[in-house]
Design an enzyme around this catalytic site. Sequence first.
Site, PDB file in Angstrom:
ATOM      1  N   GLN A 219       0.819  -1.209   0.000  1.00 54.15           N
ATOM      2  CA  GLN A 219       0.000   0.000   0.000  1.00 54.15           C
ATOM      3  C   GLN A 219       0.852   1.259   0.000  1.00 54.15           C
ATOM      4  OE1 GLN A 219      -3.446  -0.345  -0.511  1.00 54.15           O
ATOM      5  NE2 GLN A 219      -2.542  -2.362  -0.858  1.00 54.15           N
TER       6      GLN A 219
ATOM      7  N   HIS B  67       1.631   3.107  -3.343  1.00 55.15           N
ATOM      8  CA  HIS B  67       0.651   3.944  -4.032  1.00 55.15           C
ATOM      9  C   HIS B  67       1.070   5.409  -4.077  1.00 55.15           C
ATOM     10  CE1 HIS B  67      -2.858   1.425  -4.937  1.00 55.15           C
ATOM     11  NE2 HIS B  67      -2.631   0.774  -3.827  1.00 55.15           N
TER      12      HIS B  67
ATOM     13  N   GLU C 257      -8.958   2.438   6.152  1.00 51.67           N
ATOM     14  CA  GLU C 257      -9.533   2.061   4.856  1.00 51.67           C
ATOM     15  C   GLU C 257      -9.450   0.542   4.686  1.00 51.67           C
ATOM     16  OE1 GLU C 257      -8.722   2.982   0.111  1.00 51.67           O
ATOM     17  OE2 GLU C 257      -7.120   3.239   1.584  1.00 51.67           O
ATOM     18  N   HIS C 258      -8.260  -0.003   4.846  1.00 49.08           N
ATOM     19  CA  HIS C 258      -8.045  -1.456   4.784  1.00 49.08           C
ATOM     20  C   HIS C 258      -7.530  -1.919   6.144  1.00 49.08           C
ATOM     21  CE1 HIS C 258      -6.942   0.140   0.696  1.00 49.08           C
ATOM     22  NE2 HIS C 258      -7.814  -0.783   0.322  1.00 49.08           N
TER      23      HIS C 258
ATOM     24  N   ASP D 213      -7.811  -5.532  -3.832  1.00 48.33           N
ATOM     25  CA  ASP D 213      -7.564  -4.534  -4.865  1.00 48.33           C
ATOM     26  C   ASP D 213      -7.971  -5.029  -6.240  1.00 48.33           C
ATOM     27  OD1 ASP D 213      -6.587  -2.600  -3.162  1.00 48.33           O
ATOM     28  OD2 ASP D 213      -4.489  -3.155  -3.427  1.00 48.33           O
TER      29      ASP D 213
ATOM     30  N   HIS E 198     -51.961  22.030   8.507  1.00 47.92           N
ATOM     31  CA  HIS E 198     -51.715  20.614   8.248  1.00 47.92           C
ATOM     32  C   HIS E 198     -52.959  19.785   8.576  1.00 47.92           C
ATOM     33  CE1 HIS E 198     -47.556  21.822   7.951  1.00 47.92           C
ATOM     34  NE2 HIS E 198     -47.145  20.580   7.768  1.00 47.92           N
TER      35      HIS E 198
END
Length: 441
Positions: free
Chosen positions: A270, A273, A339-340, A373, A432
């Site tokens: 990761q 990236h 995230e992961h 992924d 109403h």
Amino acid sequence: MINRIDLRGRDLSARELVHVLPRAELGVEDATHLVAPIIDAVRTRGADALREYAERFDGVRPEHLRVPAQALADALNDLAPDVRAALEESIRRVRTVHSAQRPQDFTVRLADGAEVRQRWVPVRRVGLYAPGGLAVYPSSVIMNVVAAQEAGVPGLAVASPPQKDNGGLPHATILAACELLGVDEVYAVGGAQAVAMFAYGAAGTQPQDGETLCDPVNVVTGPGNVFVAAAKRLVRGVVGIDAEAGPTEIAILADGGADPGHVASDLISQAEHDPLAAAVLVTPSVELAGAVEARLVDLTSATKHSQRVALSLAGPQSAVVLVDDVEHGLEVVDAYGAEHLEIQTADAAALAERVTSAGAIFVGAYSPVSLGDYMAGSNHVLPTGGCAHFASGLGVHSFVKAVQVIEYDREALAEVADRIVAVANDEDLPAHGEAVRARFL
């Protein structure tokens, strides 16, 4: 190379943990000030601004902002057979999982003649973003497009940055993935400017663009860097968004039985990236921590993107976090909201069931994030920056909306009329109640 944070013996609340755990220094809030002028320029100047930003950020001024159909077909024809087979298998798996996500309509009958129905309706048009800066992501095309297709969205547009070495078009594999999926509206537009184009539309200024280059969409989805995430924050309300999916994150909860080579490899996977990518190991084992740190040194020097990985691992967003025990570690990763999240411990599946904040959870030694992924069938467009505390990953639900349908007959309305009037009067909204009474005069 990687920082250590020692939380052993520290009784911190979830709120306190958020402040001591690592995060990237450049956050979405900082980036919004940088991308606001870009969004305004695209909104007001359309294709002219898009070409200027492509030249500035991508080093190429695209002749065609909308990718010609022939370029899509050529990209698929030229795609290596093994890559095509891999993309086709990924599409099959992702479609299988996402077809099961479709929410079901329902009808509730409260009394004779009193019925409430709920039906799920796809949005009309979506803009799907596939990054293409430091790396290109045909896999992100699959994740976005398949989810939208399975939701039944009739109008899909994809944007990905123009590539200087591909004649100002997006990367060829991005184009091939679009062709495989039957998407013919594809734009050579990247970054915050792509988000702005989707949100506000863009007029064309050259004959090949036509009078309108891109119509506005209802929802913008897809991962990207912090600037893409900031742009999505700024247009939220004009359009819907999936989540602020910024630089990627991995957190690994591991005990002393985990393989340090597996753990180090997954952190690096990761980290490659983006220099802002976060890689976090949470463990009660000092021995595992030391072994992973040593493996990180060896593996980083050997990997292709070693400089990028080294910057990510040394950044303030990455760390080895020491905890008292696995239970303490579970508290820490839940407070972090990765995230992961990988769980490489004894009884990993049972621990996974107790996690409440994570974009996706990968259980055991043979479920690395890399599987998700590409080939797990799950979606890899996931909330980052702690957004997993309140947001979900991309899926069919990202592209549908619930519409309630209420149908009462005269007798069913009469049964509750006095109660409607009572509540309306108590709220000082007598009209109403009068709207109900009018039906029985």
